[in-house]
Design a protein around this motif. Structure first.
Motif, short mmCIF file in Angstrom:
data_model
loop_
_atom_site.label_atom_id
_atom_site.label_comp_id
_atom_site.label_asym_id
_atom_site.label_seq_id
_atom_site.Cartn_x
_atom_site.Cartn_y
_atom_site.Cartn_z
N LYS B 67 0.82 -1.20 0.00
CA LYS B 67 0.00 0.00 0.00
C LYS B 67 0.86 1.26 0.00
CE LYS B 67 -3.90 2.05 2.50
NZ LYS B 67 -4.70 1.98 3.73
N LEU B 68 1.90 1.23 0.81
CA LEU B 68 2.80 2.39 0.86
C LEU B 68 3.48 2.62 -0.49
CD1 LEU B 68 4.32 2.11 4.41
CD2 LEU B 68 3.55 4.23 3.34
N THR B 69 3.88 1.54 -1.12
CA THR B 69 4.49 1.65 -2.44
C THR B 69 3.50 2.27 -3.42
OG1 THR B 69 5.72 -0.37 -1.94
CG2 THR B 69 5.73 0.37 -4.21
N ALA B 70 2.29 1.76 -3.39
CA ALA B 70 1.25 2.25 -4.31
C ALA B 70 0.95 3.73 -4.07
CB ALA B 70 -0.02 1.42 -4.14
N ILE B 71 0.82 4.10 -2.82
CA ILE B 71 0.52 5.50 -2.50
C ILE B 71 1.64 6.41 -2.98
CG2 ILE B 71 0.24 7.14 -0.60
CD1 ILE B 71 -1.41 5.07 0.86
N ASN B 72 2.86 5.92 -2.87
CA ASN B 72 3.98 6.73 -3.33
C ASN B 72 3.92 6.97 -4.84
OD1 ASN B 72 7.36 6.87 -3.84
ND2 ASN B 72 6.41 8.09 -2.24
N ILE B 73 3.46 5.98 -5.57
CA ILE B 73 3.32 6.14 -7.02
C ILE B 73 2.20 7.14 -7.32
CG2 ILE B 73 2.83 4.96 -9.19
CD1 ILE B 73 3.90 2.39 -7.64
N VAL B 74 1.11 7.02 -6.57
CA VAL B 74 0.00 7.96 -6.73
C VAL B 74 0.48 9.39 -6.42
CG1 VAL B 74 -2.21 8.67 -5.75
CG2 VAL B 74 -1.79 6.26 -6.26
N ARG B 75 1.27 9.50 -5.38
CA ARG B 75 1.83 10.82 -5.03
C ARG B 75 2.63 11.41 -6.20
NH1 ARG B 75 4.20 14.40 -1.46
NH2 ARG B 75 6.48 14.57 -1.47
N LYS B 76 3.50 10.58 -6.77
CA LYS B 76 4.32 11.06 -7.87
C LYS B 76 3.46 11.43 -9.08
CE LYS B 76 7.43 7.53 -7.63
NZ LYS B 76 8.61 6.81 -8.15
N HIS B 77 2.50 10.56 -9.39
CA HIS B 77 1.60 10.82 -10.51
C HIS B 77 0.92 12.19 -10.36
CE1 HIS B 77 -1.24 9.41 -13.71
NE2 HIS B 77 -1.98 10.35 -13.16
N ARG B 78 0.38 12.42 -9.20
CA ARG B 78 -0.40 13.65 -9.00
C ARG B 78 0.47 14.90 -8.94
NH1 ARG B 78 -5.04 10.79 -5.08
NH2 ARG B 78 -5.90 9.60 -6.85
N LEU B 79 1.66 14.77 -8.37
CA LEU B 79 2.57 15.92 -8.36
C LEU B 79 2.97 16.29 -9.79
CD1 LEU B 79 4.90 15.25 -5.29
CD2 LEU B 79 3.33 17.17 -5.59
N TRP B 80 3.25 15.28 -10.60
CA TRP B 80 3.61 15.55 -12.00
C TRP B 80 2.45 16.21 -12.74
CZ3 TRP B 80 8.23 16.26 -13.58
CH2 TRP B 80 9.30 15.51 -13.11
N GLU B 81 1.23 15.77 -12.42
CA GLU B 81 0.07 16.39 -13.07
C GLU B 81 -0.01 17.88 -12.73
OE1 GLU B 81 -3.13 12.86 -13.98
OE2 GLU B 81 -3.59 14.28 -12.40
N VAL B 82 0.24 18.19 -11.49
CA VAL B 82 0.23 19.61 -11.09
C VAL B 82 1.30 20.36 -11.87
CG1 VAL B 82 0.62 21.24 -9.21
CG2 VAL B 82 -0.65 19.13 -8.78
N PHE B 83 2.47 19.76 -11.95
CA PHE B 83 3.56 20.40 -12.70
C PHE B 83 3.15 20.68 -14.14
CE2 PHE B 83 7.18 19.61 -15.63
CZ PHE B 83 7.91 20.76 -15.37
N LEU B 84 2.57 19.67 -14.79
CA LEU B 84 2.21 19.80 -16.20
C LEU B 84 1.17 20.90 -16.40
CD1 LEU B 84 2.03 16.00 -17.12
CD2 LEU B 84 3.81 17.63 -17.79
N VAL B 85 0.21 20.98 -15.50
CA VAL B 85 -0.86 21.98 -15.66
C VAL B 85 -0.38 23.37 -15.22
CG1 VAL B 85 -3.13 22.69 -14.81
CG2 VAL B 85 -2.75 20.32 -15.53
N ASP B 86 0.21 23.43 -14.04
CA ASP B 86 0.58 24.74 -13.50
C ASP B 86 1.77 25.38 -14.20
OD1 ASP B 86 -1.42 24.26 -11.73
OD2 ASP B 86 -0.21 24.55 -9.91
N LYS B 87 2.75 24.56 -14.54
CA LYS B 87 4.00 25.12 -15.08
C LYS B 87 4.10 25.02 -16.59
CE LYS B 87 5.50 25.90 -10.89
NZ LYS B 87 5.65 27.29 -10.37
N LEU B 88 3.59 23.93 -17.15
CA LEU B 88 3.75 23.75 -18.60
C LEU B 88 2.45 24.01 -19.37
CD1 LEU B 88 6.18 20.71 -19.00
CD2 LEU B 88 6.67 23.09 -18.45
N ASN B 89 1.44 24.52 -18.68
CA ASN B 89 0.18 24.88 -19.33
C ASN B 89 -0.51 23.77 -20.09
OD1 ASN B 89 0.39 27.65 -18.50
ND2 ASN B 89 1.99 27.87 -20.05
#
Lengths: 217, 217
Positions: B67-89
């Motif tokens: 579960k911890l491993t999975a949550i960490n992947i979810v964390r990375k996925h969602r942070l990258w999504e924020v990056f793509l939307v907020d920084k790369l439009n």
DNA sequence: TTCTTAATTTAGACAAATCTAAAAATAATT
DNA sequence: AATTATTTTTAGATTTGTCTAAATTAAGAA
């Protein structure tokens, strides 16, 4: 589309091509941390895909198609390095491994947007040039180190004096080909130059500076 | 360390666990675009690594480690999504596929720095919460949609009225569970609410708004 | 309960990328 | 030119993740 592994082979062949032409099987094996037999297998595969020219026992060279693919990976690698250093405050020597992974992300949109976000950098944090999306490198011109001003940065790309004492002197100072330097100060009194070389300060005479060629960037 | 593929399985099992417990083989196969037989094979492997609990014919659940491993992947996925939307439009509907690749980049330093660079976002562009590095999700609380103010955003997480006509009405409007809405305007005259739902404007009465529960973020 | 259907697992095979060990070709040395 | 050493290739095996087809188990219906 190529696999992660195929991309790595192409990239390594591209880099090794700058040293020797054609590239030997063993050289690739060393770089990729694998065995010569595995390299032969992969080369055959790349050859069938027309990404490399391959003649048994003669080594490989990239085809135009293979070269473009390789350059695109280099472009991605270097752009990510700029991102890591400029935006995420990585040190220049911490970026390589992460960029090795990031360079394989498949999305043209991502890379074009990243390029824009970073304001179209021309060089990566090590001073290596970043090709544009068509695979073209910006033209670079040599300047004598003695012509640089405070704050200018660039890479050592040659010398205009080839005597053994001079080259030995440079070697001793660590001013070797490819090294990146930044001018901290040009001393008015004697024209000597204060440099930053791998985080270390260094002073060289104007005579020496006159014979070191720099590609400014 | 897990392989790219193992990570994907863990992530999918994590998401499916929120729907059914334990998770069935076929459900995983559907999500991962593979066959049930392949899933069985992989589950056995994950089970040996103690990342999932597995009983033949009974489906799987994640272990604490998994579960911890999975949550960490979810964390990375969602942070990258924020990056793509907020920084790369990127638009919010363009980010998923790229984030699916980026989530597998291995570097804790990278993710912590990215988190910092994005100013520690609590939700991704779809409104889904971003766990912290220890796998904890920020506590979220329901609010009635009618209590939101202009500019407030959130996700529909429930209703306080369960009659069939009401639910059918919501369905028709597209106001289904999990959907993200933004309040554009609360009309002073009648208390009706002007919403943005998937880039489309929409007006709902105050009576309806009172019975929709939102997790604000 | 018994039959039928659906879900899951096993068995055996396959593709990608790798390996070891042995054979073949090239290069270097005497 | 002949011999030795190095490099490269082949052949056959291995690992990871996948597949098909058949067998097994569980669940649902008569």
């Amino acid at each position: 589309m190529q696999s992660y592994t195929e991309e790595n082979y192409l990239k390594v062949i591209y880099h090794l091509s700058e040293i020797s032409h054609p590239v030997q099987t063993n050289a690739i094996a060393d770089r990729i941390q694998t065995k010569a037999a595995s390299v032969t297998d992969m080369i055959k595969k790349l050859s069938e895909k027309e990404l490399v020219h391959y003649v048994k026992y003669q080594g490989v060279t990239l085809t135009e198609k293979g070269k473009l693919t390789a350059i695109n990976i280099v472009r991605k690698h270097r752009l990510w390095e700029v991102f890591l250093v400029d935006k995420l405050n990585f040190k220049w020597d911490e970026v390589h491994e992460v960029a090795e992974e990031l360079e394989h992300i498949q999305s043209n949109l991502l890379i074009e947007r990243l390029d824009e976000f970073l304001d179209y950098p021309k060089v990566d944090p090590h001073g290596d040039p970043i090709p544009d999306k068509n695979g073209n490198f910006a033209e670079m011109t040599f300047v004598k180190l003695s012509k640089l001003k405070n704050g200018d940065k660039g890479n050592i790309t040659g010398v205009s004096e080839h005597s053994s004492p001079f080259l030995k002197h440079l070697e001793k100072l660590g001013l070797t080909l490819g090294k990146r330097v930044e001018v901290i100060d040009v001393v008015e009194f004697d024209g000597s130059v204060e440099l930053l070389l791998e985080q270390e300060k260094l002073n060289i005479s104007r005579e020496v500076a006159k014979h070191i060629l720099i590609t400014k960037n």
